[in-house]
Write a protein that holds these residues in place. Structure first.
Motif, PDB file in Angstrom:
ATOM      1  N   ARG A  99      42.035  37.959  46.559  1.00  0.00           N
ATOM      2  CA  ARG A  99      43.282  37.780  47.302  1.00  0.00           C
ATOM      3  C   ARG A  99      44.333  38.815  46.844  1.00  0.00           C
ATOM      4  N   ARG A 100      44.402  39.052  45.534  1.00  0.00           N
ATOM      5  CA  ARG A 100      45.374  40.026  45.018  1.00  0.00           C
ATOM      6  C   ARG A 100      45.021  41.440  45.467  1.00  0.00           C
ATOM      7  N   MET A 101      43.713  41.757  45.481  1.00  0.00           N
ATOM      8  CA  MET A 101      43.276  43.082  45.955  1.00  0.00           C
ATOM      9  C   MET A 101      43.697  43.269  47.405  1.00  0.00           C
ATOM     10  N   GLU A 103      46.062  41.751  49.057  1.00  0.00           N
ATOM     11  CA  GLU A 103      47.517  41.862  49.191  1.00  0.00           C
ATOM     12  C   GLU A 103      48.009  43.238  48.776  1.00  0.00           C
ATOM     13  N   ALA A 104      47.448  43.793  47.699  1.00  0.00           N
ATOM     14  CA  ALA A 104      47.859  45.116  47.229  1.00  0.00           C
ATOM     15  C   ALA A 104      47.535  46.165  48.298  1.00  0.00           C
ATOM     16  N   LEU A 105      46.352  46.069  48.896  1.00  0.00           N
ATOM     17  CA  LEU A 105      45.960  47.029  49.936  1.00  0.00           C
ATOM     18  C   LEU A 105      46.833  46.871  51.172  1.00  0.00           C
ATOM     19  N   ASP A 106      47.061  45.631  51.527  1.00  0.00           N
ATOM     20  CA  ASP A 106      47.831  45.334  52.717  1.00  0.00           C
ATOM     21  C   ASP A 106      49.264  45.878  52.577  1.00  0.00           C
ATOM     22  N   ALA A 107      49.810  45.784  51.373  1.00  0.00           N
ATOM     23  CA  ALA A 107      51.192  46.210  51.155  1.00  0.00           C
ATOM     24  C   ALA A 107      51.316  47.724  51.055  1.00  0.00           C
ATOM     25  N   ASP A 108      50.292  48.416  50.565  1.00  0.00           N
ATOM     26  CA  ASP A 108      50.422  49.841  50.240  1.00  0.00           C
ATOM     27  C   ASP A 108      49.517  50.766  51.030  1.00  0.00           C
ATOM     28  N   SER A 109      49.049  50.363  52.192  1.00  0.00           N
ATOM     29  CA  SER A 109      48.145  51.279  52.907  1.00  0.00           C
ATOM     30  C   SER A 109      48.744  51.761  54.219  1.00  0.00           C
TER      31      SER A 109
END
Ligand SMILES: [Zn+2]
Ligand SMILES: [Zn+2]
Length: 138
Positions: A99-101, A103-109
């Protein structure tokens, strides 16, 4: 299944149940081995089509090891795999890690819409690390 817009056929329902109940990763052949007694006359190609329909609906995840065949399982599409070099077993980290991976991708891609995430981490499981097992030994 109906909620996800999948047409429910006896084959699909049975295949889905086998995957959910085992909680394991199966190749299409292995799925076939497990369902063919309950569904006489079922062809391997039907198993493939059923798995594909379940995958499209997001009910089944498909993944592939670097040298391996396609594997199917009843888990969310976004879940990392930990593959042990010692015993070859596949583990899943806490679902929170995936889930954290995501979210990180979703926020920074840059607006890229992430739908699937295939992460394969190689290493040694706790058991093999404890035994000092490594590829170099085998
Ligand atoms: Zn998995
Ligand atoms: Zn291991």
């Amino acid at each position: 299944m109906q909620e996800r817009g999948v047409r429910v056929t006896p084959q699909r329902a049975h295949i889905w149940r086998v995957l959910v109940e085992s909680g394991e990763h199966f190749t299409a052949d292995e799925v076939w081995e497990r369902v063919k007694n309950a569904l006489p006359g079922l062809e391997l190609s039907t198993v493939y089509r059923s798995l594909e329909a379940l995958r499209t609906a997001g009910l089944v995840a498909e993944s592939r090891l670097p040298e391996g065949p396609r594997m199917f399982e009843a888990r969310p599409r976004i879940h990392p795999h930990l593959v042990c070099d010692g015993c070859g077993r596949i583990f899943h980290p806490d679902p929170e890690v995936g889930r954290r991976m995501f979210e990180a991708l979703d926020a920074d891609s840059g607006g890229f819409e992430v739908r699937e995430l295939h992460v394969m981490v190689r290493g040694l499981c706790a058991e093999c690390a404890g035994q000092g097992k490594d590829k170099a030994e085998s």
